[in-house]
Scaffold this motif. Sequence first.
Motif, mmCIF file in Angstrom:
data_model
loop_
_atom_site.group_PDB
_atom_site.id
_atom_site.type_symbol
_atom_site.label_atom_id
_atom_site.label_comp_id
_atom_site.label_asym_id
_atom_site.label_seq_id
_atom_site.Cartn_x
_atom_site.Cartn_y
_atom_site.Cartn_z
ATOM 1 N N GLN A 1 0.824 -1.208 0.000
ATOM 2 C CA GLN A 1 0.000 0.000 0.000
ATOM 3 C C GLN A 1 0.862 1.263 0.000
ATOM 4 O O GLN A 1 0.570 2.213 -0.738
ATOM 5 C CB GLN A 1 -0.936 -0.014 1.213
ATOM 6 N N ILE B 1 2.401 1.645 -3.523
ATOM 7 C CA ILE B 1 1.456 2.041 -4.577
ATOM 8 C C ILE B 1 1.035 3.498 -4.422
ATOM 9 O O ILE B 1 0.779 4.189 -5.417
ATOM 10 C CB ILE B 1 0.249 1.081 -4.586
ATOM 11 N N ARG B 2 0.974 3.990 -3.214
ATOM 12 C CA ARG B 2 0.662 5.415 -3.029
ATOM 13 C C ARG B 2 1.759 6.286 -3.643
ATOM 14 O O ARG B 2 1.499 7.375 -4.148
ATOM 15 C CB ARG B 2 0.502 5.720 -1.543
ATOM 16 N N GLN C 1 3.957 5.075 -6.073
ATOM 17 C CA GLN C 1 4.098 4.693 -7.483
ATOM 18 C C GLN C 1 2.783 4.069 -7.963
ATOM 19 O O GLN C 1 2.632 2.848 -7.973
ATOM 20 C CB GLN C 1 5.245 3.699 -7.662
ATOM 21 N N PRO C 2 1.804 4.874 -8.345
ATOM 22 C CA PRO C 2 0.481 4.352 -8.717
ATOM 23 C C PRO C 2 0.489 3.624 -10.063
ATOM 24 O O PRO C 2 1.527 3.486 -10.716
ATOM 25 C CB PRO C 2 -0.375 5.609 -8.767
ATOM 26 N N ASN C 3 -0.714 3.171 -10.448
ATOM 27 C CA ASN C 3 -0.944 2.510 -11.744
ATOM 28 C C ASN C 3 -0.148 1.210 -11.897
ATOM 29 O O ASN C 3 0.362 0.904 -12.977
ATOM 30 C CB ASN C 3 -0.617 3.458 -12.902
ATOM 31 N N GLN C 4 -0.074 0.438 -10.819
ATOM 32 C CA GLN C 4 0.614 -0.847 -10.890
ATOM 33 C C GLN C 4 -0.369 -1.967 -11.207
ATOM 34 O O GLN C 4 -1.578 -1.827 -11.076
ATOM 35 C CB GLN C 4 1.349 -1.122 -9.578
ATOM 36 N N LEU D 1 -7.303 0.039 -3.077
ATOM 37 C CA LEU D 1 -6.319 0.634 -3.989
ATOM 38 C C LEU D 1 -6.950 1.451 -5.111
ATOM 39 O O LEU D 1 -6.244 1.945 -5.986
ATOM 40 C CB LEU D 1 -5.443 -0.476 -4.593
ATOM 41 N N TRP E 1 -5.549 4.813 -6.652
ATOM 42 C CA TRP E 1 -4.213 4.843 -7.257
ATOM 43 C C TRP E 1 -4.140 4.090 -8.591
ATOM 44 O O TRP E 1 -3.063 3.732 -9.041
ATOM 45 C CB TRP E 1 -3.184 4.298 -6.268
ATOM 46 N N THR F 1 -4.844 1.118 -9.642
ATOM 47 C CA THR F 1 -4.293 -0.240 -9.683
ATOM 48 C C THR F 1 -5.151 -1.147 -10.578
ATOM 49 O O THR F 1 -6.377 -1.121 -10.506
ATOM 50 C CB THR F 1 -4.242 -0.844 -8.270
#
Length: 369
Positions: free
Chosen positions: A140, A143-144, A146-149, A171, A174, A176
Motif C-alpha cells: 500500500q 502504490i501510493r 508509485q500508482p498505476n501498478q 487501492l 491509485w 491499480t
Amino acid sequence: MSNNLNLILVGGGHTHALVLKHWMAHPIDNVQITLISPHSHSPYSGMLPGLLAGYYTFSQTHIDLQQLAHEANIEFIQQPVTAIDHLRQCIYLADGQQHQYDIASINVGSTPNPEIPGSQQHATPVKPIAEFLQHWQRLQTEIRQQPNQRIAIIGGGAGSVEVALAMAHALKPWGTQLSLITRAGDILSEYPRKARRLSKERLALHGIEVLTNMNVDEIHADGLSCSGQKYSYEHIFLCTQAAAANWFRQSGLATDQRGFITVNNYLQTTTAGNLFAAGDCAHFQSEPLPKAGVYAVREADILFHNLQAACQGTHALKPYQPQRDFLSLLAMGDHYAIGCKFGLTVSGHWVWRWKDQIDRHFMARFNAG
C-alpha cells in the motif's frame, strides 16, 4: 515432583482459542496447559477481506494469544514447532527447546503451496495471514508513491475473490489494475450458479479482469507465464489450494496424500490416542471436509470435551459430526456480500451487515475487554 498432566496446544487457531475460553469456564485441577504459536496474534480469517478494505482495524480482527493465555493462567511460548516425537511425547521448537507432553493437540492451519515454479521467490501467499499482512502494508505504501501498478491474484475460490475485491476497494484511488487468474473453467466452481454470476458482476464492477482456463507455468520477478505466453505484473499473490506443514510427515504422523494429519471421529490422530488435531491441518478420515473456518469453529466444543476426557480418564470421548451444509458469506466489497446455503443464494448490503454482525459477535468473545 509435580503430578500435573502436561497438555500442550500447538497453534493458536480458531479451535484452540475457543477451547481455551471453554477451559477458563470449566478448569480441571492438576492440568498444566501450554500454548505454542509462532505469532502472538491469531487472525480471524472471516474478517480478512474487511481488514484489507480498511473496514476493520488489526485489533478488531486478531485474537491476542498472549492476553488469552494470561486470562487462562497458562504458559504461552512464541515459537514455531519443527517436529513432534509421538513415541517420546516430545515437541521440538525452532529455538531448540523441547517440551514433554502427556496430551497434545495441533491446530496450526495450512501453509503456502509452492507447486508453481518461482512462486517462493516472486509471489506472496495469502496464508499464513500474518506474513501476508506485513507485505500488504508495504505494498500500500509503495502504490501510493508509485500508482498505476498491476497485481495478479492466482486462484479461483472464495478467498481469492474476496481478496481481489477488498484490494480493489483499498487501492482504487491509485489506478491499480487487478487480474484474477484461475486454471478452472470458472470461479467459485463449488458455489451455486447465481453466486458465480453475482460474483462476476461485482468483479466487473470493480474493474477486475478474470482470466479462466489459465494454468500458470512459472512466476517471474516481473510477471508470470501461461502456455508460453508472458503476462507482466508488478505484484503476484497466491490464493490457491493450501498445503500441509512439512513437519507433519517428517515427524512420522499419519497423513492423507496431501500431507494433512489424519484424525478419527474423536479428532484423535490415527497415530496416537493422546495426540489430537483440528482445523485446516487435520484430515477427517471418515468424511474428508473442505478447508473452511466454520469446521474449525464447530470442532472446538468436541475437542474441548475430548481433551478434558483424556485428562480425567473418567468419561467417554464424543464423536464430531460435521454439518452437511453451512452458511457461506462472501464479502464482495463496498459493504456488499453474498450468502449461500442449501443451494440458495442471497445478496445485498443487508447480507454484509449480517456477516459483519456474525464476525463481530465471534471476536467479542476474545476482545470483550
